[in-house]
Design an enzyme around this catalytic site. Structure first.
Site, PDB file in Angstrom:
ATOM      1  N   GLY A  19       0.836  -1.203   0.000  1.00 62.83           N
ATOM      2  CA  GLY A  19       0.000   0.000   0.000  1.00 62.83           C
ATOM      3  C   GLY A  19       0.867   1.248   0.000  1.00 62.83           C
ATOM      4  O   GLY A  19       1.825   1.340   0.760  1.00 62.83           O
ATOM      5  N   ASN A 117       6.245  -5.016   6.144  1.00 67.24           N
ATOM      6  CA  ASN A 117       6.879  -6.241   6.659  1.00 67.24           C
ATOM      7  C   ASN A 117       6.913  -7.382   5.636  1.00 67.24           C
ATOM      8  O   ASN A 117       7.856  -8.151   5.602  1.00 67.24           O
ATOM      9  CB  ASN A 117       6.250  -6.691   7.978  1.00 67.24           C
ATOM     10  CG  ASN A 117       4.781  -6.380   8.060  1.00 67.24           C
ATOM     11  OD1 ASN A 117       4.092  -6.329   7.042  1.00 67.24           O
ATOM     12  ND2 ASN A 117       4.284  -6.158   9.266  1.00 67.24           N
ATOM     13  N   ASP A 147       0.636   1.617   8.414  1.00 60.92           N
ATOM     14  CA  ASP A 147       0.215   0.802   9.563  1.00 60.92           C
ATOM     15  C   ASP A 147       1.157   0.950  10.759  1.00 60.92           C
ATOM     16  O   ASP A 147       0.803   0.592  11.880  1.00 60.92           O
ATOM     17  CB  ASP A 147       0.132  -0.677   9.172  1.00 60.92           C
ATOM     18  CG  ASP A 147      -0.886  -0.930   8.075  1.00 60.92           C
ATOM     19  OD1 ASP A 147      -1.731  -0.048   7.838  1.00 60.92           O
ATOM     20  OD2 ASP A 147      -0.826  -2.003   7.439  1.00 60.92           O
ATOM     21  N   MET A 193      -7.631   2.793   8.859  1.00 63.13           N
ATOM     22  CA  MET A 193      -6.851   1.621   8.433  1.00 63.13           C
ATOM     23  C   MET A 193      -5.891   1.182   9.540  1.00 63.13           C
ATOM     24  O   MET A 193      -5.928   1.704  10.651  1.00 63.13           O
ATOM     25  CB  MET A 193      -6.070   1.961   7.173  1.00 63.13           C
ATOM     26  CG  MET A 193      -6.915   2.018   5.933  1.00 63.13           C
ATOM     27  SD  MET A 193      -5.884   2.381   4.493  1.00 63.13           S
ATOM     28  CE  MET A 193      -6.946   1.793   3.193  1.00 63.13           C
ATOM     29  N   ARG A 195      -4.781  -2.336   9.620  1.00 59.12           N
ATOM     30  CA  ARG A 195      -4.781  -3.793   9.641  1.00 59.12           C
ATOM     31  C   ARG A 195      -4.865  -4.352  11.062  1.00 59.12           C
ATOM     32  O   ARG A 195      -5.806  -4.028  11.755  1.00 59.12           O
ATOM     33  CB  ARG A 195      -3.533  -4.315   8.929  1.00 59.12           C
ATOM     34  CG  ARG A 195      -3.864  -5.259   7.816  1.00 59.12           C
ATOM     35  CD  ARG A 195      -2.617  -5.958   7.382  1.00 59.12           C
ATOM     36  NE  ARG A 195      -2.075  -5.436   6.153  1.00 59.12           N
ATOM     37  CZ  ARG A 195      -2.564  -5.638   4.953  1.00 59.12           C
ATOM     38  NH1 ARG A 195      -3.645  -6.336   4.779  1.00 59.12           N
ATOM     39  NH2 ARG A 195      -1.978  -5.145   3.894  1.00 59.12           N
ATOM     40  N   GLU A 250     -10.016  -0.695  11.497  1.00 53.41           N
ATOM     41  CA  GLU A 250     -10.612  -1.674  10.576  1.00 53.41           C
ATOM     42  C   GLU A 250     -10.386  -3.114  11.054  1.00 53.41           C
ATOM     43  O   GLU A 250     -11.114  -4.019  10.660  1.00 53.41           O
ATOM     44  CB  GLU A 250     -10.009  -1.511   9.180  1.00 53.41           C
ATOM     45  CG  GLU A 250      -8.496  -1.791   9.138  1.00 53.41           C
ATOM     46  CD  GLU A 250      -7.880  -1.697   7.752  1.00 53.41           C
ATOM     47  OE1 GLU A 250      -8.578  -1.330   6.801  1.00 53.41           O
ATOM     48  OE2 GLU A 250      -6.676  -2.002   7.634  1.00 53.41           O
ATOM     49  N   TYR A 300      -8.708   5.197   1.220  1.00 53.95           N
ATOM     50  CA  TYR A 300      -7.499   5.690   0.556  1.00 53.95           C
ATOM     51  C   TYR A 300      -7.264   7.179   0.799  1.00 53.95           C
ATOM     52  O   TYR A 300      -6.136   7.648   0.622  1.00 53.95           O
ATOM     53  CB  TYR A 300      -7.575   5.420  -0.952  1.00 53.95           C
ATOM     54  CG  TYR A 300      -7.178   4.008  -1.363  1.00 53.95           C
ATOM     55  CD1 TYR A 300      -7.020   2.999  -0.418  1.00 53.95           C
ATOM     56  CD2 TYR A 300      -6.951   3.688  -2.690  1.00 53.95           C
ATOM     57  CE1 TYR A 300      -6.659   1.712  -0.793  1.00 53.95           C
ATOM     58  CE2 TYR A 300      -6.589   2.405  -3.081  1.00 53.95           C
ATOM     59  CZ  TYR A 300      -6.440   1.415  -2.133  1.00 53.95           C
ATOM     60  OH  TYR A 300      -6.080   0.151  -2.511  1.00 53.95           O
ATOM     61  N   GLN A 302      -7.093   8.697   3.542  1.00 49.15           N
ATOM     62  CA  GLN A 302      -6.192   8.902   4.674  1.00 49.15           C
ATOM     63  C   GLN A 302      -4.736   8.648   4.316  1.00 49.15           C
ATOM     64  O   GLN A 302      -3.846   9.320   4.819  1.00 49.15           O
ATOM     65  CB  GLN A 302      -6.597   8.027   5.871  1.00 49.15           C
ATOM     66  CG  GLN A 302      -6.385   6.536   5.685  1.00 49.15           C
ATOM     67  CD  GLN A 302      -7.215   5.684   6.626  1.00 49.15           C
ATOM     68  OE1 GLN A 302      -6.900   5.547   7.789  1.00 49.15           O
ATOM     69  NE2 GLN A 302      -8.290   5.096   6.106  1.00 49.15           N
TER      70      GLN A 302
HETATM   71  O1  F6P Z   1      -0.928  -1.976   4.652  1.00 50.57           O
HETATM   72  C1  F6P Z   1      -1.376  -0.699   4.398  1.00 50.57           C
HETATM   73  C2  F6P Z   1      -2.855  -0.690   4.198  1.00 50.57           C
HETATM   74  O2  F6P Z   1      -3.243   0.636   3.886  1.00 50.57           O
HETATM   75  C3  F6P Z   1      -3.695  -1.254   5.345  1.00 50.57           C
HETATM   76  O3  F6P Z   1      -3.900  -0.338   6.376  1.00 50.57           O
HETATM   77  C4  F6P Z   1      -4.953  -1.649   4.607  1.00 50.57           C
HETATM   78  O4  F6P Z   1      -5.688  -2.651   5.297  1.00 50.57           O
HETATM   79  C5  F6P Z   1      -4.408  -2.192   3.332  1.00 50.57           C
HETATM   80  O5  F6P Z   1      -3.194  -1.500   3.101  1.00 50.57           O
HETATM   81  C6  F6P Z   1      -5.281  -2.052   2.129  1.00 50.57           C
HETATM   82  O6  F6P Z   1      -4.622  -2.695   1.082  1.00 50.57           O
HETATM   83  P1  F6P Z   1      -5.043  -2.602  -0.433  1.00 50.57           P
HETATM   84  O7  F6P Z   1      -4.833  -1.186  -0.883  1.00 50.57           O
HETATM   85  O8  F6P Z   1      -4.151  -3.566  -1.154  1.00 50.57           O
HETATM   86  O9  F6P Z   1      -6.492  -3.028  -0.480  1.00 50.57           O
END
Ligand code: F6P
Length: 423
Positions: A19, A117, A147, A193, A195, A250, A300, A302
């Site tokens: 992301g 990570n 994150d 967000m 995770r 989330e 997105y 944020q």
């Molecule tokens: O890992 C960063 C992040 O923004 C998380 O906070 C979020 O759950 C995830 O990416 C969303 O991922 P994607 O844009 O691949 O749906």
């Protein structure tokens, strides 16, 4: 970590992964400007590691100095990013052989992988390629994730800006709901967000201090969601203050370990796609307490909000890119430039090298001491940690049309030398 021999020729490959953030391009600027200063040509992989596998490379030397400088204030990922997990060497040797083939064909001697990570894991695997397949490649992981869940580093580039956006949005929306509460909305729910880690949710706590100040309730993934305790606190807050602001991560789960909101899809790393917890909580509030609500899911918005970037974050993002080039050219391998904090107030930080093996595939959650006893707020220790990260503004150049002047790179392709490969 340090090597005895050092390549004196060759190119450097930079790739963005996972992301994207409001400041990942500031890291790209740090990489490209530092490499240019040393006379090293930088290629970028289009869409992360996939670009390396597909031999879809971008020649950044075709970009002007001003275009590269403008990356410092342009959100998104200038070269494209991806979520793609390389399997182990044993499980998919063909992919690794292809990578080596591409690196060799373009005389790439240094590889910089800018991600979280999962990406640190990919970077570590590629760093092991050199030894396993007889090709001299130095590989550096470059930290990035909103994150803020990377191990070892004190914080992650990208987080300070999403933290600032979240704290400011919580404050502003709370002023709105406070105005309306007498005759209209009583509860406002913001979903953020992060995770499985509650760092972004925690940052909303910077919006106010004291029991009556917003946010009144923060829901962390580090705590099991307790419906009865949540509803009791919403009710008590509305009765006492007149309204209630809730910030929900989330990643919150119920006692059975299920996410309150799961989209039902998984990414290449097996992570569930999260999102949609705010409407679930809002329905609960309406059904059980009868309060009028509004909820927001900035999603997105944020992580791309460059207009609310923290200066500290933008500086750190640039600094890790620059340091990554210095480490690579000094012959270091399988390391990441991490941020080390030496003081909270005044805030002091520096960059050091840490082994990727200590970072890959680990998740740093909020420490217990950062959460209040009832699990719905942040402690003074959390404030001391978070406050410096949202410090300062990083102003944007605006055009006559009232929009920010973001840069669009040419992204000229490097001529292919190998047959096609489908990852
Ligand atoms: O890992 C960063 C992040 O923004 C998380 O906070 C979020 O759950 C995830 O990416 C969303 O991922 P994607 O844009 O691949 O749906």
């Amino acid at each position: 970590m340090k090597s005895t021999s050092r390549s004196s020729t060759g190119r450097l490959l930079y790739a963005q992964s996972g992301g994207v953030t409001a400041v990942i391009n500031a890291t790209a600027a740090g990489v490209i400007e530092a490499a240019r200063a040393k006379g090293v040509k930088v290629y970028a992989a289009r869409n992360g590691i996939l670009g390396a596998l597909r031999e879809d490379l971008i020649d950044t030397s075709k970009e002007s100095a001003s275009a590269i400088a403008a990356l410092r204030h342009t959100p998104g990922g200038a070269f494209g990013s991806c979520r793609y997990k390389l399997k182990s060497l044993e499980a998919n040797r063909a992919e690794y052989e292809r990578l080596i083939e591409v690196l060799r064909a373009h005389d790439i001697r240094w590889f910089l992988y800018n991600g979280g990570n999962d990406s640190a894991d990919t970077a570590l695997k590629i760093s092991q390629l050199g030894k396993a397949m007889g090709y001299d490649i130095r590989c550096i992981g470059v930290p990035k994730t909103v994150d803020n869940d990377l191990a070892v580093t004190d914080c992650c580039p990208g987080f300070g800006s999403v933290a600032k956006y979240t704290a400011i949005s919580t404050l502003e929306a709370s002023l709105d709901v406070a105005s309306m509460a007498d005759t209209s909305t009583k509860v406002f729910i913001l979903e953020v967000m992060g995770r499985h880690a509650g760092w972004i949710a925690a940052a909303s706590g910077l919006a106010g201090e004291g029991v009556d100040a917003p946010p009144h309730i923060i829901l962390f993934p580090e705590r099991v969601f307790d419906e009865a305790a949540f509803l009791a606190k919403v009710k008590a807050t509305v009765e006492r203050v007149g309204w209630c602001t809730v910030v929900a991560s989330e990643g919150i789960r119920n006692a059975e370990g299920q996410f309150l909101a799961e989209a039902g899809t998984r990414d290449a790393f097996g992570h569930s796609q999260l999102g949609g917890v705010a409407p679930v909580l809002a329905s609960l509030v309406k059904e059980k307490l009868g309060y009028k609500y509004h909820w927001a899911l900035p999603d997105y918005l944020q992580r791309s909000a460059r207009h609310l970037t923290s200066k500290t974050d933008a500086e750190q993002a640039y600094a890790v890119g620059k340091a990554a080039v210095e480490y690579a050219l000094a012959g270091m391998n399988a390391v990441m430039p991490v941020i080390v904090r030496s003081s909270d107030a005044p805030y002091r930080w520096k960059i050091e090298a840490a082994p990727l093996s200590k970072i890959a595939n680990r998740e740093k959650k909020m420490p217990t001491g950062f959460l209040t006893r009832d699990g719905f707020g942040i402690t003074a220790a959390a404030r001391r940690y978070l406050a410096p990260l949202i410090q300062g503004e990083a102003p944007l150049p605006y055009g006559k049309d009232g929009l920010p002047k973001y840069v669009q790179l040419k992204n000229a392709a490097v001529e292919r030398k190998l047959p096609e490969f489908k990852p």
